[in-house]
Design a protein around this motif. Structure first.
Motif, PDB file in Angstrom:
ATOM      1  N   VAL A  12       0.838  -1.201   0.000  1.00 24.16           N
ATOM      2  CA  VAL A  12       0.000   0.000   0.000  1.00 24.16           C
ATOM      3  C   VAL A  12       0.873   1.250   0.000  1.00 24.16           C
ATOM      4  N   ARG A  13       1.973   1.228   0.735  1.00 24.74           N
ATOM      5  CA  ARG A  13       2.885   2.381   0.714  1.00 24.74           C
ATOM      6  C   ARG A  13       3.484   2.577  -0.673  1.00 24.74           C
ATOM      7  N   LEU A  14       3.837   1.484  -1.352  1.00 27.46           N
ATOM      8  CA  LEU A  14       4.351   1.592  -2.718  1.00 27.46           C
ATOM      9  C   LEU A  14       3.313   2.231  -3.634  1.00 27.46           C
ATOM     10  N   ARG A  60      15.243  -5.385  -0.151  1.00 30.82           N
ATOM     11  CA  ARG A  60      14.940  -6.358  -1.202  1.00 30.82           C
ATOM     12  C   ARG A  60      13.913  -5.813  -2.187  1.00 30.82           C
ATOM     13  N   ALA A  61      13.810  -4.503  -2.260  1.00 28.47           N
ATOM     14  CA  ALA A  61      12.811  -3.903  -3.142  1.00 28.47           C
ATOM     15  C   ALA A  61      13.179  -4.144  -4.602  1.00 28.47           C
ATOM     16  N   SER A  62      12.152  -4.322  -5.436  1.00 29.52           N
ATOM     17  CA  SER A  62      12.371  -4.550  -6.864  1.00 29.52           C
ATOM     18  C   SER A  62      12.397  -3.249  -7.655  1.00 29.52           C
ATOM     19  N   GLY A  63      12.083  -2.138  -6.993  1.00 29.67           N
ATOM     20  CA  GLY A  63      12.031  -0.868  -7.712  1.00 29.67           C
ATOM     21  C   GLY A  63      10.756  -0.686  -8.499  1.00 29.67           C
ATOM     22  N   ARG A  64       9.739  -1.477  -8.206  1.00 32.32           N
ATOM     23  CA  ARG A  64       8.453  -1.393  -8.904  1.00 32.32           C
ATOM     24  C   ARG A  64       7.332  -1.269  -7.872  1.00 32.32           C
ATOM     25  N   PRO A  65       6.217  -0.639  -8.248  1.00 29.66           N
ATOM     26  CA  PRO A  65       5.133  -0.444  -7.280  1.00 29.66           C
ATOM     27  C   PRO A  65       4.207  -1.645  -7.124  1.00 29.66           C
ATOM     28  N   HIS A  66       4.498  -2.759  -7.762  1.00 29.34           N
ATOM     29  CA  HIS A  66       3.669  -3.960  -7.658  1.00 29.34           C
ATOM     30  C   HIS A  66       2.237  -3.688  -8.123  1.00 29.34           C
ATOM     31  N   SER A  67       2.105  -2.959  -9.198  1.00 32.76           N
ATOM     32  CA  SER A  67       0.816  -2.728  -9.847  1.00 32.76           C
ATOM     33  C   SER A  67       1.121  -2.166 -11.227  1.00 32.76           C
ATOM     34  N   ALA A  68       0.752  -2.905 -12.275  1.00 28.73           N
ATOM     35  CA  ALA A  68       1.086  -2.463 -13.629  1.00 28.73           C
ATOM     36  C   ALA A  68       0.435  -1.127 -13.987  1.00 28.73           C
ATOM     37  N   PRO A  69      -0.862  -0.907 -13.695  1.00 28.66           N
ATOM     38  CA  PRO A  69      -1.446   0.396 -14.026  1.00 28.66           C
ATOM     39  C   PRO A  69      -0.789   1.551 -13.281  1.00 28.66           C
ATOM     40  N   LEU A  70      -0.486   1.349 -11.990  1.00 29.35           N
ATOM     41  CA  LEU A  70       0.149   2.419 -11.222  1.00 29.35           C
ATOM     42  C   LEU A  70       1.581   2.649 -11.679  1.00 29.35           C
ATOM     43  N   GLN A  71       2.283   1.578 -12.033  1.00 28.69           N
ATOM     44  CA  GLN A  71       3.637   1.751 -12.552  1.00 28.69           C
ATOM     45  C   GLN A  71       3.610   2.491 -13.888  1.00 28.69           C
ATOM     46  N   ALA A 101      -5.928  -9.132 -13.688  1.00 25.77           N
ATOM     47  CA  ALA A 101      -6.202  -8.895 -12.267  1.00 25.77           C
ATOM     48  C   ALA A 101      -4.929  -9.022 -11.438  1.00 25.77           C
ATOM     49  N   LEU A 102      -4.110 -10.026 -11.738  1.00 24.66           N
ATOM     50  CA  LEU A 102      -2.847 -10.192 -11.016  1.00 24.66           C
ATOM     51  C   LEU A 102      -1.890  -9.041 -11.307  1.00 24.66           C
ATOM     52  N   ALA A 103      -1.895  -8.554 -12.543  1.00 23.31           N
ATOM     53  CA  ALA A 103      -1.021  -7.433 -12.890  1.00 23.31           C
ATOM     54  C   ALA A 103      -1.441  -6.158 -12.183  1.00 23.31           C
ATOM     55  N   ALA A 104      -2.717  -6.024 -11.855  1.00 18.54           N
ATOM     56  CA  ALA A 104      -3.189  -4.823 -11.167  1.00 18.54           C
ATOM     57  C   ALA A 104      -2.714  -4.765  -9.728  1.00 18.54           C
ATOM     58  N   VAL A 105      -2.349  -5.918  -9.145  1.00 20.07           N
ATOM     59  CA  VAL A 105      -1.933  -5.936  -7.738  1.00 20.07           C
ATOM     60  C   VAL A 105      -0.543  -6.541  -7.559  1.00 20.07           C
ATOM     61  N   ASN A 117       3.630  -7.394  -9.737  1.00 20.62           N
ATOM     62  CA  ASN A 117       4.584  -7.024 -10.786  1.00 20.62           C
ATOM     63  C   ASN A 117       4.769  -8.152 -11.795  1.00 20.62           C
ATOM     64  N   VAL A 118       3.684  -8.875 -12.106  1.00 24.82           N
ATOM     65  CA  VAL A 118       3.792 -10.068 -12.944  1.00 24.82           C
ATOM     66  C   VAL A 118       4.262  -9.739 -14.361  1.00 24.82           C
ATOM     67  N   LEU A 119       3.939  -8.557 -14.871  1.00 27.91           N
ATOM     68  CA  LEU A 119       4.340  -8.208 -16.232  1.00 27.91           C
ATOM     69  C   LEU A 119       5.815  -7.845 -16.325  1.00 27.91           C
ATOM     70  N   SER A 120       6.520  -7.839 -15.206  1.00 24.79           N
ATOM     71  CA  SER A 120       7.949  -7.570 -15.222  1.00 24.79           C
ATOM     72  C   SER A 120       8.758  -8.801 -15.620  1.00 24.79           C
ATOM     73  N   PHE A 121       8.124  -9.960 -15.710  1.00 25.13           N
ATOM     74  CA  PHE A 121       8.807 -11.200 -16.049  1.00 25.13           C
ATOM     75  C   PHE A 121       8.559 -11.532 -17.513  1.00 25.13           C
ATOM     76  N   THR A 122       9.628 -11.638 -18.275  1.00 21.55           N
ATOM     77  CA  THR A 122       9.517 -11.882 -19.712  1.00 21.55           C
ATOM     78  C   THR A 122       8.741 -13.155 -20.036  1.00 21.55           C
ATOM     79  N   PRO A 123       8.936 -14.278 -19.325  1.00 27.80           N
ATOM     80  CA  PRO A 123       8.137 -15.467 -19.647  1.00 27.80           C
ATOM     81  C   PRO A 123       6.630 -15.230 -19.528  1.00 27.80           C
ATOM     82  N   VAL A 124       6.215 -14.376 -18.597  1.00 26.07           N
ATOM     83  CA  VAL A 124       4.792 -14.120 -18.429  1.00 26.07           C
ATOM     84  C   VAL A 124       4.243 -13.345 -19.627  1.00 26.07           C
ATOM     85  N   THR A 125       4.941 -12.285 -20.045  1.00 27.74           N
ATOM     86  CA  THR A 125       4.450 -11.505 -21.181  1.00 27.74           C
ATOM     87  C   THR A 125       4.498 -12.325 -22.466  1.00 27.74           C
TER      88      THR A 125
END
Length: 368
Positions: free
Chosen positions: A220-222, A255-266, A312-316, A318-326
């Motif tokens: 939520v802070r991210l 251990r932060a990934s540098g992403r907000p863990h939400s594709a629309p917000l990122q 739905a998973l991408a909205a909450v 960082n799943v789209l950050s992984f090339t195999p997923v896209t």
């Protein structure tokens, strides 16, 4: 009575127009990242790689379906299942694994996304196969995907795979795809709106606490850091790859990934409202090509259910950050929207017979 090639011309023209629009939207995704990065210490390479992976997967799915309608989908499911298993070894580009074999914190969503896509591919194969006796076996593959995901650790992956399988069974005899596609799109949109509402802190106190609990306070802070970046740079964003520098929560976590863990917000934080508009346009285009697809309705809706789970998973996460997923998402979309190979007389939907000039009797009659 109009000849077959005349009847097929409007559908073929619409298909070509949709392909051109899709290529233009993918180009706009890349261009948006480059424009946002211009003049800043930004890193658009991740966005460009994701666009390339999506486009490559989509093209491969279209080609594979034209050549091997059922086998391509089944092979896709097994390949994604193999990727999920290989992820335990920490291969490059896949979610990392801890010493106990489970995924690293924040990477569980990638397992869930792969599980949903693998289950969707297996269900597409089951819906497309002509022999009813083979359908239970292919659906058992989808069930095996859910079980494998549970064995790997993330419960979300098991739930995502099972949800896709249940949706596929529910639409097995569907004839109208429009209402179902609209319902799936609204479901994904509801998750996106809920994540944005949490970021803006506009939910009622009781509702907000119940929603924020499962998300964890760190996420939520991210999201709220991403909101602040959007308020400062609303049009073009801060630039791709810069969220980690600007987020207080990300800087405080080792251990932060540098992403907000939400594709629309990122997308909003790093590429602004322009990037969000391009992303929304790409989603609308995908919805349209699924609606107009010549594949059987159960095949299209099975793929749509898996892609909705991914959205739905991408909205909450960082799943789209992984090339195999896209790549897997593009592959499944290509399988669900491909047009069948055409015969030499131009009739769509029938594969030419190998070794017979003109396609033989089963391909529209006489020789060429």
């Amino acid at each position: 009575m109009r000849p077959p090639e005349t009847v097929a011309e409007p559908a073929a023209e619409r298909g070509r127009a949709a392909d051109v629009v899709g290529a233009a939207l993918l180009g706009a995704c890349a261009e948006s990242a480059l424009v946002s990065a211009a003049g800043r210490d930004a890193r658009p390479e991740g966005v460009l790689l994701a666009v390339l992976a999506l486009a490559a997967g989509y093209a491969c799915g279209r080609i594979a379906r034209a050549l091997l309608p059922v086998a391509a989908a089944a092979a896709t499911a097994l390949a994604i299942l193999g990727l999920m298993t290989a992820a335990r070894t920490g291969l490059p580009g896949l979610p990392g694994a801890t010493a106990t074999g489970g995924p690293l914190p924040g990477d569980a969503g990638a397992y869930a996304a792969l599980a949903a896509l693998a289950a969707g591919a297996a269900c597409c194969a089951a819906s497309a196969v002509r022999r009813p006796s083979l359908r239970p076996a292919l659906r058992l593959v989808a069930l095996g995907v859910a079980g494998t995901s549970l064995a790997l650790g993330p419960v979300a992956g098991c739930l995502a795979g099972a949800a896709v399988l249940l949706c596929s069974l529910a639409v097995a005899r569907a004839r109208r795809r429009g209402p179902v596609l609209v319902g799936l799109a609204l479901s994904a949109g509801l998750v996106v709106c809920a994540s944005w509402a949490v970021a803006e802190d506009v939910l009622a106190p009781g509702t907000g606490a119940s929603v924020e609990g499962p998300l964890t306070s760190y996420r939520v802070r991210l999201w709220r850091d991403a909101r602040d970046v959007v308020h400062r740079e609303p049009l073009l964003g801060a630039g791709p790859g810069r969220f980690g520098e600007l987020s207080t929560a990300a800087r405080e976590s080792p251990r932060a990934s540098g992403r907000p863990h939400s594709a629309p917000l990122q997308q909003a934080a790093e590429q602004g409202l322009v990037g969000v508009a391009v992303m929304a346009g790409t989603g609308a285009w995908l919805l349209y090509v699924l609606w107009r697809s010549l594949r059987p309705t159960p095949v299209v809706l099975s793929a749509a259910a898996a892609l909705t789970a991914l959205a739905a998973l991408a909205a909450v996460g960082n799943v789209l950050s992984f090339t195999p997923v896209t790549t897997a998402a593009g592959l499944l979309a290509g399988l669900a929207t491909a047009r069948a190979a055409v015969t030499t007389d131009g009739a769509p939907g029938r594969r030419p017979a190998v070794g017979r000039p003109g396609g033989g009797a089963g391909a529209g009659g006489g020789g060429g």
